[in-house]
Design a protein around this motif. Sequence first.
Motif, mmCIF file in Angstrom:
data_model
loop_
_atom_site.group_PDB
_atom_site.id
_atom_site.type_symbol
_atom_site.label_atom_id
_atom_site.label_comp_id
_atom_site.label_asym_id
_atom_site.label_seq_id
_atom_site.Cartn_x
_atom_site.Cartn_y
_atom_site.Cartn_z
ATOM 1 N N LYS A 31 0.836 -1.204 0.000
ATOM 2 C CA LYS A 31 0.000 0.000 0.000
ATOM 3 C C LYS A 31 0.875 1.260 0.000
ATOM 4 N N PHE A 32 1.908 1.260 0.831
ATOM 5 C CA PHE A 32 2.772 2.431 0.890
ATOM 6 C C PHE A 32 3.674 2.523 -0.335
ATOM 7 N N LYS B 137 1.532 4.396 -2.791
ATOM 8 C CA LYS B 137 1.536 5.809 -2.411
ATOM 9 C C LYS B 137 2.822 6.491 -2.875
ATOM 10 N N GLU C 213 -0.396 13.508 -4.301
ATOM 11 C CA GLU C 213 -0.269 13.423 -2.853
ATOM 12 C C GLU C 213 -1.573 12.962 -2.211
ATOM 13 N N GLU C 214 -1.407 12.109 -1.196
ATOM 14 C CA GLU C 214 -2.557 11.646 -0.416
ATOM 15 C C GLU C 214 -3.223 12.842 0.251
ATOM 16 N N MET D 161 -6.606 7.737 0.780
ATOM 17 C CA MET D 161 -6.078 6.397 1.042
ATOM 18 C C MET D 161 -6.648 5.937 2.376
ATOM 19 N N PHE E 220 -7.318 3.023 -2.441
ATOM 20 C CA PHE E 220 -7.078 4.402 -2.853
ATOM 21 C C PHE E 220 -8.305 4.819 -3.655
#
Length: 149
Positions: A77-78, A81, A91-92, A98, A103
């Motif tokens: 997940k990261f 990102k 950008e989140e 997220m 997402f």
Amino acid sequence: MDLPALSQWEAFMVETLLAKGMERQTLINLLKAKDAETLNNFDDTFDYHELITAAETAFDNLTQAVQVGYTIKFVSKFGIKRLLGLKYGLEEGIDYQMADDRFDNLTLTAPQLAEFKAMLSPNWKVFNEINGNGTFTVSILHATLVHKT
């Protein structure tokens, strides 16, 4: 054509160099020359000796990945990102939300969507709707969530 597969870490190193302005051919030339020092001087985010080692093991795979794109063997997940930030400057909280293993409300162009779908490992599924302006609203869900929804 099957795209070459990279580890998430290799993808981070390649995308970081490209995002900082290194030309693809320059990167390939430095990999061929095994010049980690120049890579490390260009960017100090990683120890690029690891990328040189990967190139020594599978040069054709890595250079093809730099030239035409790649699939990530397994992405977290990261990792998604970070790649969204490196590749597209997203950008989140600003460009998408997220939560847990998903997402949402991500906007991508058709080429970006095709590229990102090809990169993702099979543990992620992409859903999209076309917008009136030719962009797509995208959701990326971990495969375990797809079976729940």
